[in-house]
Design a protein around this motif. Structure first.
Motif, mmCIF file in Angstrom:
data_model
loop_
_atom_site.group_PDB
_atom_site.id
_atom_site.type_symbol
_atom_site.label_atom_id
_atom_site.label_comp_id
_atom_site.label_asym_id
_atom_site.label_seq_id
_atom_site.Cartn_x
_atom_site.Cartn_y
_atom_site.Cartn_z
ATOM 1 N N LEU B 258 -17.840 -11.181 -50.533
ATOM 2 C CA LEU B 258 -18.225 -11.192 -51.943
ATOM 3 C C LEU B 258 -17.136 -10.495 -52.741
ATOM 4 O O LEU B 258 -16.799 -9.348 -52.463
ATOM 5 C CB LEU B 258 -19.549 -10.445 -52.118
ATOM 6 C CG LEU B 258 -20.697 -10.974 -51.254
ATOM 7 C CD1 LEU B 258 -21.873 -10.015 -51.289
ATOM 8 C CD2 LEU B 258 -21.105 -12.353 -51.721
ATOM 9 N N GLY B 259 -16.572 -11.223 -53.711
ATOM 10 C CA GLY B 259 -15.546 -10.628 -54.563
ATOM 11 C C GLY B 259 -14.152 -10.929 -54.067
ATOM 12 O O GLY B 259 -13.965 -11.478 -52.968
ATOM 13 N N GLY B 260 -13.181 -10.602 -54.921
ATOM 14 C CA GLY B 260 -11.775 -10.791 -54.541
ATOM 15 C C GLY B 260 -11.359 -12.232 -54.376
ATOM 16 O O GLY B 260 -10.488 -12.550 -53.585
ATOM 17 N N THR B 261 -12.028 -13.132 -55.123
ATOM 18 C CA THR B 261 -11.743 -14.557 -54.924
ATOM 19 C C THR B 261 -11.442 -15.306 -56.207
ATOM 20 O O THR B 261 -11.602 -16.511 -56.264
ATOM 21 C CB THR B 261 -12.944 -15.275 -54.283
ATOM 22 O OG1 THR B 261 -14.055 -15.107 -55.164
ATOM 23 C CG2 THR B 261 -13.268 -14.731 -52.924
ATOM 24 N N GLY B 262 -11.046 -14.592 -57.274
ATOM 25 C CA GLY B 262 -10.685 -15.292 -58.522
ATOM 26 C C GLY B 262 -9.647 -16.346 -58.206
ATOM 27 O O GLY B 262 -8.638 -16.049 -57.587
ATOM 28 N N VAL B 263 -9.937 -17.588 -58.600
ATOM 29 C CA VAL B 263 -9.029 -18.673 -58.230
ATOM 30 C C VAL B 263 -7.641 -18.394 -58.785
ATOM 31 O O VAL B 263 -6.634 -18.641 -58.138
ATOM 32 C CB VAL B 263 -9.561 -20.024 -58.744
ATOM 33 C CG1 VAL B 263 -8.477 -21.081 -58.675
ATOM 34 C CG2 VAL B 263 -10.761 -20.447 -57.924
ATOM 35 N N SER B 264 -7.583 -17.820 -59.988
ATOM 36 C CA SER B 264 -6.271 -17.563 -60.572
ATOM 37 C C SER B 264 -5.954 -16.066 -60.549
ATOM 38 O O SER B 264 -4.862 -15.670 -60.870
ATOM 39 C CB SER B 264 -6.248 -18.087 -61.999
ATOM 40 O OG SER B 264 -7.466 -17.781 -62.647
ATOM 41 N N GLY B 265 -6.922 -15.243 -60.191
ATOM 42 C CA GLY B 265 -6.665 -13.804 -60.121
ATOM 43 C C GLY B 265 -6.180 -13.431 -58.730
ATOM 44 O O GLY B 265 -5.457 -14.183 -58.087
ATOM 45 N N SER B 266 -6.576 -12.294 -58.259
ATOM 46 C CA SER B 266 -6.112 -11.873 -56.945
ATOM 47 C C SER B 266 -7.053 -12.417 -55.880
ATOM 48 O O SER B 266 -8.254 -12.246 -55.956
ATOM 49 C CB SER B 266 -6.065 -10.340 -56.879
ATOM 50 O OG SER B 266 -7.361 -9.811 -56.871
ATOM 51 N N ASP B 267 -6.506 -13.120 -54.923
ATOM 52 C CA ASP B 267 -7.324 -13.736 -53.869
ATOM 53 C C ASP B 267 -7.187 -12.938 -52.590
ATOM 54 O O ASP B 267 -7.074 -13.501 -51.506
ATOM 55 C CB ASP B 267 -6.844 -15.163 -53.606
ATOM 56 C CG ASP B 267 -7.130 -16.069 -54.780
ATOM 57 O OD1 ASP B 267 -7.669 -15.565 -55.790
ATOM 58 O OD2 ASP B 267 -6.813 -17.257 -54.685
ATOM 59 N N VAL B 268 -7.279 -11.643 -52.722
ATOM 60 C CA VAL B 268 -6.907 -10.786 -51.610
ATOM 61 C C VAL B 268 -7.742 -11.046 -50.354
ATOM 62 O O VAL B 268 -7.225 -11.021 -49.238
ATOM 63 C CB VAL B 268 -6.945 -9.286 -52.036
ATOM 64 C CG1 VAL B 268 -8.320 -8.916 -52.536
ATOM 65 C CG2 VAL B 268 -6.525 -8.360 -50.918
ATOM 66 N N VAL B 269 -9.039 -11.385 -50.529
ATOM 67 C CA VAL B 269 -9.882 -11.626 -49.356
ATOM 68 C C VAL B 269 -9.449 -12.899 -48.627
ATOM 69 O O VAL B 269 -9.389 -12.942 -47.397
ATOM 70 C CB VAL B 269 -11.370 -11.740 -49.758
ATOM 71 C CG1 VAL B 269 -12.204 -12.048 -48.543
ATOM 72 C CG2 VAL B 269 -11.853 -10.451 -50.398
ATOM 73 N N ILE B 270 -9.157 -13.931 -49.414
ATOM 74 C CA ILE B 270 -8.741 -15.188 -48.794
ATOM 75 C C ILE B 270 -7.374 -15.018 -48.120
ATOM 76 O O ILE B 270 -7.163 -15.505 -47.015
ATOM 77 C CB ILE B 270 -8.716 -16.325 -49.840
ATOM 78 C CG1 ILE B 270 -10.092 -16.413 -50.516
ATOM 79 C CG2 ILE B 270 -8.348 -17.655 -49.187
ATOM 80 C CD1 ILE B 270 -10.210 -17.458 -51.575
ATOM 81 N N ASP B 271 -6.501 -14.274 -48.790
ATOM 82 C CA ASP B 271 -5.202 -13.993 -48.177
ATOM 83 C C ASP B 271 -5.391 -13.260 -46.851
ATOM 84 O O ASP B 271 -4.726 -13.564 -45.862
ATOM 85 C CB ASP B 271 -4.338 -13.148 -49.123
ATOM 86 C CG ASP B 271 -3.933 -13.923 -50.375
ATOM 87 O OD1 ASP B 271 -4.030 -15.175 -50.354
ATOM 88 O OD2 ASP B 271 -3.551 -13.295 -51.370
ATOM 89 N N ALA B 272 -6.333 -12.309 -46.856
ATOM 90 C CA ALA B 272 -6.598 -11.533 -45.638
ATOM 91 C C ALA B 272 -7.112 -12.431 -44.524
ATOM 92 O O ALA B 272 -6.747 -12.274 -43.356
ATOM 93 C CB ALA B 272 -7.606 -10.426 -45.939
ATOM 94 N N ALA B 273 -7.967 -13.388 -44.883
ATOM 95 C CA ALA B 273 -8.512 -14.312 -43.880
ATOM 96 C C ALA B 273 -7.425 -15.249 -43.369
ATOM 97 O O ALA B 273 -7.354 -15.565 -42.183
ATOM 98 C CB ALA B 273 -9.667 -15.107 -44.483
ATOM 99 N N LEU B 303 -17.485 -17.778 -45.510
ATOM 100 C CA LEU B 303 -17.658 -18.287 -46.875
ATOM 101 C C LEU B 303 -17.271 -17.160 -47.820
ATOM 102 O O LEU B 303 -17.797 -16.043 -47.710
ATOM 103 C CB LEU B 303 -19.106 -18.725 -47.115
ATOM 104 C CG LEU B 303 -19.342 -19.458 -48.442
ATOM 105 C CD1 LEU B 303 -18.636 -20.818 -48.467
ATOM 106 C CD2 LEU B 303 -20.836 -19.649 -48.699
ATOM 107 N N HIS B 304 -16.354 -17.457 -48.719
ATOM 108 C CA HIS B 304 -15.922 -16.468 -49.707
ATOM 109 C C HIS B 304 -16.624 -16.769 -51.024
ATOM 110 O O HIS B 304 -16.415 -17.830 -51.605
ATOM 111 C CB HIS B 304 -14.410 -16.547 -49.914
ATOM 112 C CG HIS B 304 -13.613 -16.385 -48.656
ATOM 113 N ND1 HIS B 304 -13.474 -15.176 -48.021
ATOM 114 C CD2 HIS B 304 -12.929 -17.288 -47.900
ATOM 115 C CE1 HIS B 304 -12.718 -15.333 -46.937
ATOM 116 N NE2 HIS B 304 -12.386 -16.608 -46.834
ATOM 117 N N LEU B 305 -17.465 -15.838 -51.460
ATOM 118 C CA LEU B 305 -18.170 -16.028 -52.729
ATOM 119 C C LEU B 305 -17.600 -15.083 -53.783
ATOM 120 O O LEU B 305 -16.997 -14.060 -53.454
ATOM 121 C CB LEU B 305 -19.672 -15.756 -52.546
ATOM 122 C CG LEU B 305 -20.426 -16.659 -51.573
ATOM 123 C CD1 LEU B 305 -21.875 -16.194 -51.431
ATOM 124 C CD2 LEU B 305 -20.394 -18.117 -52.041
ATOM 125 N N SER B 306 -17.829 -15.438 -55.020
ATOM 126 C CA SER B 306 -17.429 -14.588 -56.136
ATOM 127 C C SER B 306 -18.126 -13.230 -56.034
ATOM 128 O O SER B 306 -19.179 -13.101 -55.406
ATOM 129 C CB SER B 306 -17.831 -15.271 -57.444
ATOM 130 O OG SER B 306 -17.789 -14.354 -58.522
#
Lengths: 410, 410
Positions: B258-273, B303-306
Motif C-alpha cells: 500500500l502506497g509508494g505507487t504514484g504512476v508519475s511520482g515515486s514508484d519505490v515499492v515497484i522498483d523494490a519488487a 499487488l501494489h495498491l495506492s
C-alpha cells in the motif's frame, strides 16, 4: 363440534406487534461498553459516537500529480494557445509562488502558499524550467481541501453502528487505536426434540440431524456482536427443559429455543418456560414461522423458534433480527434491498404475513425474482439457493406476475 | 518539448486485462485442503463438492398439523357438505389406513401407509372419534415427500462455495460434523510511506495515520478465508522494501503493498519488487486506482495498491477480489447487485473505467442512486456513507441523469 377453525388464528399476534413486544423485552438487556483494539472491532456495535479529533486532511493537499499554480493564470489556456509559466525549483518555507509561476506537486503534497489550484500533469507540456499549460483550471481545482474528508468534531461513526471495514478505517485515519463497543450479546441456544440428533452421530430412521441449531448459531456468529452458547439437544421433557432454561437465562442476555413449539402440537418448551416465567406471545401471524413465541424468565427474554430450519430462520430474520436492530438502536443493521420483477404470481393467505425466498436473475437492466413456492418452500435448500426474500403483507392476497416487488437481500 | 501527454495512458492496461493477468498469477497459488469442524467453517471455501449421503427427508412426512387421509375421500368435501371420516386411534406398524379413515399427524410425523394426503387441522371439525373434512385435498397435499429437500448423491454445496450459515446448516442436516475447505489464503500486507504513522502514535503536521492498511486488512478479515499478516509501515527505501518483500513472499501466498505507487511520482515499492522480481503490469486504466500494479517475486503474486484509501479500495475491489473469485473458481463471491435510477449525470473520462460510490434511497418502488462525485469522491467518508458502487465502462462518456444503472452493493 365446538372447534372454531379461526381460534388458532385469533390467538396469534401480528408480525409488527411481535417485533414491538420482543423489542420491549430486549431493551431491558443492559449492554456495557468496553474498549477494544480497532483490529478486533469488526462487526461490533459502536457504544458511543466516534468524533474527529482533527480536520482531515489537516491542510490543503494536491489531489493529483501536477503543478500548483495561480488559477487565474490559466483561464485562457488552450492546446493551441498554451500559457507559459515559470517553474519554481524549490520553495522555501516563507516564500510563496506568485503570478506566472508554477511548482511541481505529487498527489498528497501540501499546496504551496500563493497557489490556489493544481494543473494535472496530463494538461501540461514541460520544458526544462517552464511549463506550458494546455487547459484552464478553476480556483480550487484538483486541491483536496483541509477538512474535505471530515471536519474536527464531526461524527465519524455514530453510536449504534455495526462496524464494517470502512468504519474501522476512518477511525484509524483519526489516529485512534481503540474504539468503544458494546460487550457481545450473549445468546444461549437450546435445541429440543426426541427425534433430533447431533451431526456425526449414527441416526435411526425417523431421527433428524440438528441443522436448525447450526443455522441459527451460524447466523448469529456471522454478525460479530453475539457470543453464542450452544446448550445442545434436550429431550421433550418439561422438567429438563425448565431447568435448562433457568440455567441458560442466568448465563446469557437472551435465550433462543428451537423446536417443541407447534402451535397446535406439543408446546413443551413454552410450557417449561411458563412454569417459572411468563409467556409474552404465543404464535405469530406469519408463514413460515407461525409457532414463533416468546417468554420471559427471571427478567430475561426468550424467543421460541420452530425446530424446522426455514420456519426458525423466518422467526430469526423477521422477529429477532428486527427487534435487535430496534432495541439497540442499530443504525446500519437492515438488510440491503433491491426491487425486482416477479416471474410468477405469489398468492398469500390473507391474515398471514408471508415470507418467500427468491432467486434473483438479471435480464437486461432488470432483476427478476423467481420465488420458491410450491414444493420446497419449507426446505433448507430453498435458503441455500436463494439470494433474498420477499415479504407479503398480511392484508393482501398476493403479488401478481410481473409486479415490481421489494426483495430483502441476504 | 518531447513530452507526450498520452504516454502515461498508453502504458496502463485495461481493467479486464489486469484482472485476467492477476488471475493467472494467482492461479499458481496451490491451496491445500483441510478438514474443519462445521462450526469453524463460516466464510471458508469448500474444497470439494459436499454430496448428500441420504435422501432428506428420508421418508414422507406431514408438512402440517392435521389428519392423514386417502385424498380421494375428500374430493367432494365442502363446508356445507363435509365428508365424515373415522379417526384411527392408533396405527400399528403393519396396518395401513384405508378409505373412510383418518389418522392424526403433527408436522414432521411420518405418513402412515395407505394415506396419500394430509388435511390441515384448520380444514377439519373434530368430533371425538370422527372428523368432518370441510375442504378437498389433492393427492400428495401437505406431504413433504421423501427427498424433497435433497436427494441422495445430489450436490448440497459445490466446490468453491464460500460457506454461509445456510450452507453449513445443510451440511449439518446431512449428519456431517466436518467439511473439507481450502487452507486460508495467507496475505501479507506492507504499508509504505515516510509520512505514514500508526494510529495511537503522536503525529506531526503533514503526517497521516495508516488508514489504508487497516481498510485492506479488515476487508480481507471480513471474508473469512484469508489469514492476514500485517508487516507494518515501512519507509520509502528501496533496500528496506526489497528485503521486506522477499520476507513477505516467503511467508505468504499473496502480498499486497500500500502506497509508494504514484504512476508519475515515486514508484519505490515497484522498483523494490522489480529489483529481484519482475513487474507484471504497472498502472490500470481505472479511476480511482490508476496506480494499481502487480509484480512477481520468487513466483509469488504481489499487488501494489495506492496508499490512498479509496484508490486502494478500488484496486482491491475490482482487481484483487474479482481475480480471487476467478483464480479459485468461487461460485458465490460476487457482490450482490441492484438496479437504481441515477439522481444526476455521471460523466466519465473516456479511456478510464470509473468507479463511483453511491448512496441508495428508496422512492416509491424504485432505488435512487446518489453518486459521490465532485468534492469528496476520493475520501474515506465516501466509502463510509455509501451502500454500493457503480462501474462506468471506459468506452462511454458517462451515464445520464435518470438512467437505470447497475449498482454493486457492499
Amino acid at each position: 363440534m365446538g372447534f372454531d377453525p379461526m381460534k388458532t388464528l385469533y390467538d396469534l399476534i401480528e408480525v409488527d406487534e411481535a417485533i414491538e413486544v420482543f423489542t420491549r423485552i430486549l431493551s431491558k438487556v443492559n449492554l456495557q461498553a468496553e474498549s477494544v483494539r480497532i483490529d478486533e472491532a469488526l462487526g461490533r456495535i459502536a457504544a458511543s459516537d466516534v468524533k474527529a479529533d482533527f480536520d482531515f486532511p489537516d491542510q490543503d493537499r494536491s489531489a493529483v500529480d501536477g503543478y500548483a499554480v495561480v488559477a487565474e493564470d490559466t483561464y485562457y489556456a488552450t492546446q493551441y494557445n498554451p500559457v507559459e509559466l515559470r517553474l519554481v525549483e524549490e520553495r522555501h518555507d516563507n516564500s510563496c509562488i506568485g503570478k506566472g509561476e508554477a511548482f511541481e506537486v505529487f498527489t498528497g503534497n501540501p499546496i504551496p502558499c500563493g497557489a490556489n489550484a493544481v494543473v494535472m500533469k496530463e494538461d501540461v507540456v514541460r520544458d526544462k524550467d517552464r511549463i506550458l499549460v494546455l487547459k484552464p483550471v478553476p480556483v480550487g481545482g484538483n486541491i483536496s481541501r483541509k477538512g474535505e474528508d471530515y471536519a474536527k468534531d464531526s461524527v465519524l461513526v455514530p453510536k449504534g453502528t455495526v462496524l464494517n471495514p470502512f468504519h474501522i478505517a476512518i477511525i484509524a485515519s483519526n489516529g485512534l487505536r481503540t474504539v468503544k463497543v458494546y460487550e457481545k450479546l450473549r445468546v444461549g441456544i437450546i435445541s429440543t426434540g426426541n427425534e433430533i440428533v447431533s451431526p456425526g452421530i449414527a441416526r435411526k430412521q425417523g431421527e433428524y440431524y440438528d441443522s436448525t441449531g447450526t443455522l441459527i448459531s451460524q447466523l448469529l456468529v456471522q454478525d460479530g456482536f453475539y457470543r453464542v452458547n450452544y446448550y445442545g439437544i434436550l429431550p421433550d421433557d418439561e422438567e429438563v427443559l425448565s431447568e435448562a432454561l433457568e440455567e441458560a437465562v442466568l448465563e446469557n442476555d437472551i435465550v433462543i429455543t428451537l423446536g417443541g413449539t407447534g402451535v397446535s402440537g406439543s408446546d413443551v418448551v413454552i410450557d417449561a418456560a411458563e412454569k417459572k416465567g411468563e409467556v409474552v406471545f404465543r404464535g405469530v401471524k406469519m408463514r413460515p414461522g407461525r409457532p414463533t413465541s416468546s417468554s420471559l424468565l427471571n427478567g430475561k427474554p426468550i424467543l421460541h423458534l420452530s425446530g424446522y430450519p426455514v420456519a426458525a430462520w423466518t422467526g430469526y430474520e423477521v422477529i429477532f433480527r428486527r427487534a435487535v436492530a430496534k432495541a439497540f438502536n442499530l443504525v446500519n443493521y437492515n438488510r440491503r434491498m433491491a426491487f425486482a420483477k416477479l416471474s410468477r404470481r405469489l398468492p398469500n393467505q390473507v391474515g398471514y404475513q408471508t415470507y418467500v425466498r427468491v432467486q434473483l436473475k438479471t435480464v437486461e437492466n432488470e432483476l427478476i425474482a423467481e420465488p420458491y413456492m410450491l414444493r420446497g418452500s419449507g426446505v433448507l435448500s430453498s435458503l441455500v439457493f436463494s439470494q433474498g426474500y420477499v415479504e407479503i403483507p398480511s392484508n393482501i392476497e398476493g403479488y401478481e406476475k410481473g409486479e415490481i416487488i421489494k426483495v430483502f437481500l441476504f
